[in-house]
Motif scaffolding. Structure first.
Motif, PDB file in Angstrom:
ATOM      1  N   VAL A 107       0.787  -1.272  -0.147  1.00  0.00           N
ATOM      2  CA  VAL A 107      -0.145   0.041   0.037  1.00  0.00           C
ATOM      3  C   VAL A 107       1.240   0.978   0.014  1.00  0.00           C
ATOM      4  CG1 VAL A 107      -1.386   1.350   1.312  1.00  0.00           C
ATOM      5  CG2 VAL A 107      -1.340  -1.017   1.030  1.00  0.00           C
ATOM      6  N   TYR A 108       1.150   2.008  -0.971  1.00  0.00           N
ATOM      7  CA  TYR A 108       1.794   2.954  -1.361  1.00  0.00           C
ATOM      8  C   TYR A 108       1.132   4.374  -1.211  1.00  0.00           C
ATOM      9  CZ  TYR A 108       5.216  -0.581  -2.007  1.00  0.00           C
ATOM     10  OH  TYR A 108       6.205  -1.571  -2.513  1.00  0.00           O
ATOM     11  N   SER A 109      -0.454   4.166  -1.446  1.00  0.00           N
ATOM     12  CA  SER A 109      -0.938   5.357  -2.585  1.00  0.00           C
ATOM     13  C   SER A 109      -1.355   5.584  -1.338  1.00  0.00           C
ATOM     14  CB  SER A 109      -0.673   5.516  -3.596  1.00  0.00           C
ATOM     15  OG  SER A 109      -2.380   4.418  -4.209  1.00  0.00           O
ATOM     16  N   PHE A 110      -2.511   6.920  -1.424  1.00  0.00           N
ATOM     17  CA  PHE A 110      -4.139   7.009  -0.922  1.00  0.00           C
ATOM     18  C   PHE A 110      -5.031   6.381  -1.662  1.00  0.00           C
ATOM     19  CE2 PHE A 110      -1.822  11.619   0.128  1.00  0.00           C
ATOM     20  CZ  PHE A 110      -1.772  11.126   1.555  1.00  0.00           C
ATOM     21  N   ALA A 111      -5.225   6.280  -2.804  1.00  0.00           N
ATOM     22  CA  ALA A 111      -5.689   5.661  -3.817  1.00  0.00           C
ATOM     23  C   ALA A 111      -5.267   4.079  -2.865  1.00  0.00           C
ATOM     24  CB  ALA A 111      -5.944   5.547  -4.972  1.00  0.00           C
ATOM     25  N   GLN A 112      -4.629   3.066  -2.716  1.00  0.00           N
ATOM     26  CA  GLN A 112      -4.154   2.333  -2.256  1.00  0.00           C
ATOM     27  C   GLN A 112      -5.392   2.203  -0.948  1.00  0.00           C
ATOM     28  OE1 GLN A 112      -0.422   1.741  -2.994  1.00  0.00           O
ATOM     29  NE2 GLN A 112      -0.681  -0.141  -4.631  1.00  0.00           N
ATOM     30  N   LEU A 113      -4.965   2.836  -0.186  1.00  0.00           N
ATOM     31  CA  LEU A 113      -5.073   3.064   1.042  1.00  0.00           C
ATOM     32  C   LEU A 113      -7.056   3.266   1.076  1.00  0.00           C
ATOM     33  CD1 LEU A 113      -5.176   2.894   4.177  1.00  0.00           C
ATOM     34  CD2 LEU A 113      -4.180   5.570   3.930  1.00  0.00           C
ATOM     35  N   ALA A 114      -7.467   3.740   0.576  1.00  0.00           N
ATOM     36  CA  ALA A 114      -8.890   4.063   0.431  1.00  0.00           C
ATOM     37  C   ALA A 114      -9.971   2.946  -0.261  1.00  0.00           C
ATOM     38  CB  ALA A 114      -9.425   5.477  -0.510  1.00  0.00           C
ATOM     39  N   ALA A 115      -8.848   1.870  -0.420  1.00  0.00           N
ATOM     40  CA  ALA A 115      -9.482   0.470  -0.909  1.00  0.00           C
ATOM     41  C   ALA A 115      -9.796  -0.668  -0.377  1.00  0.00           C
ATOM     42  CB  ALA A 115      -8.895   0.801  -3.227  1.00  0.00           C
ATOM     43  N   ILE A 116      -8.837  -0.301   0.537  1.00  0.00           N
ATOM     44  CA  ILE A 116      -8.532  -1.598   2.135  1.00  0.00           C
ATOM     45  C   ILE A 116      -9.628  -2.056   2.534  1.00  0.00           C
ATOM     46  CG2 ILE A 116      -5.978  -1.525   1.270  1.00  0.00           C
ATOM     47  CD1 ILE A 116      -5.566  -1.065   4.245  1.00  0.00           C
ATOM     48  N   THR A 117     -10.396  -2.864   3.343  1.00  0.00           N
ATOM     49  CA  THR A 117     -10.989  -2.197   4.288  1.00  0.00           C
ATOM     50  C   THR A 117     -10.549  -2.363   5.763  1.00  0.00           C
ATOM     51  OG1 THR A 117     -10.627  -5.218   4.973  1.00  0.00           O
ATOM     52  CG2 THR A 117     -12.299  -4.504   2.697  1.00  0.00           C
ATOM     53  N   PRO A 118     -11.234  -1.749   6.560  1.00  0.00           N
ATOM     54  CA  PRO A 118     -10.656  -1.263   7.770  1.00  0.00           C
ATOM     55  C   PRO A 118      -9.917  -2.767   8.855  1.00  0.00           C
ATOM     56  CG  PRO A 118     -12.621  -0.123   7.601  1.00  0.00           C
ATOM     57  CD  PRO A 118     -12.123  -1.541   6.567  1.00  0.00           C
ATOM     58  N   GLU A 119     -10.810  -4.123   8.015  1.00  0.00           N
ATOM     59  CA  GLU A 119     -10.397  -4.997   9.288  1.00  0.00           C
ATOM     60  C   GLU A 119      -8.497  -5.364   8.331  1.00  0.00           C
ATOM     61  OE1 GLU A 119     -13.690  -5.178   7.769  1.00  0.00           O
ATOM     62  OE2 GLU A 119     -14.223  -4.808   9.462  1.00  0.00           O
ATOM     63  N   ARG A 120      -8.028  -5.468   7.200  1.00  0.00           N
ATOM     64  CA  ARG A 120      -6.819  -5.356   5.948  1.00  0.00           C
ATOM     65  C   ARG A 120      -5.480  -4.570   6.902  1.00  0.00           C
ATOM     66  NH1 ARG A 120      -3.200  -7.936   4.279  1.00  0.00           N
ATOM     67  NH2 ARG A 120      -2.139  -7.956   3.008  1.00  0.00           N
ATOM     68  N   GLU A 141      -9.666   9.138   5.294  1.00  0.00           N
ATOM     69  CA  GLU A 141      -8.708  11.035   5.102  1.00  0.00           C
ATOM     70  C   GLU A 141      -8.310  10.095   3.650  1.00  0.00           C
ATOM     71  OE1 GLU A 141      -5.966  12.485   8.155  1.00  0.00           O
ATOM     72  OE2 GLU A 141      -7.599  11.512   9.789  1.00  0.00           O
ATOM     73  N   ALA A 142      -8.247   8.853   3.747  1.00  0.00           N
ATOM     74  CA  ALA A 142      -7.451   8.425   2.001  1.00  0.00           C
ATOM     75  C   ALA A 142      -8.115   9.150   0.707  1.00  0.00           C
ATOM     76  CB  ALA A 142      -7.200   7.247   2.171  1.00  0.00           C
ATOM     77  N   LYS A 143      -9.629   8.091   1.349  1.00  0.00           N
ATOM     78  CA  LYS A 143     -10.634   8.990  -0.037  1.00  0.00           C
ATOM     79  C   LYS A 143     -10.421  10.378   0.315  1.00  0.00           C
ATOM     80  CE  LYS A 143     -13.803   5.063   1.172  1.00  0.00           C
ATOM     81  NZ  LYS A 143     -15.008   4.529   1.306  1.00  0.00           N
TER      82      LYS A 143
END
Length: 152
Positions: A107-120, A141-143
């Protein structure tokens, strides 16, 4: 004249005796040296053959490693080139340690962080019991940051 004949015969006999002694004692050592030299040559040839075999083995291992290595290099380059690395530390609650853990998970970008679940996100961070993390807030915030980057 007897003196001159005796001198010449003495010189010839001395030369013959020296030649016999040379062949019997000194040349024998030379032959021994030659045998030792041949033995050393055979030993060196054996060592050379062993080194050649090891060189071929190492060359085969190198080719095998080189055939696998480009795949790893290409994956790393794709991660760096294709994915713009954002400064995840801009998100409240994410510092250098959590950024490194996200990067290790891909996970390197805000878009990648926005795409994962809170559990992940919790799995990636693997917080200690005393750490209070808020992955839902991080994802929100990442979104926002990802939308700003897209609109720019």
């Amino acid at each position: 004249m007897n003196f001159w004949v005796g001198l010449i015969i003495g010189l010839i006999l001395g030369w013959v005796i020296e030649w016999v002694i040379d062949w019997l004692f000194w040349r024998r050592e030379d032959e021994g040296t030659a045998v030792a030299s041949r033995t050393m040559d055979i030993d060196l040839q054996g060592k050379l053959a062993a080194v050649e075999a090891e060189k071929e083995s190492l060359a085969a291992r190198l080719q095998e490693a080189l055939s696998k290595e480009p795949e790893v290099i290409v994956q790393e380059v794709i991660k760096e080139v294709m994915v713009k690395q954002d400064r995840l530390q801009k998100i409240h609650g994410i510092g250098d340690v959590f950024t490194r853990r996200f990067n290790e998970a891909g996970v390197y970008s805000f878009a990648q962080l926005a795409a994962i679940t809170p559990e992940r996100a919790r799995e990636i961070i693997d917080p200690e019991e005393w750490q209070n993390i808020e992955p839902e807030q991080w994802i929100a915030e990442a979104k926002q940051f990802a939308e700003k980057a897209q609109n720019s």
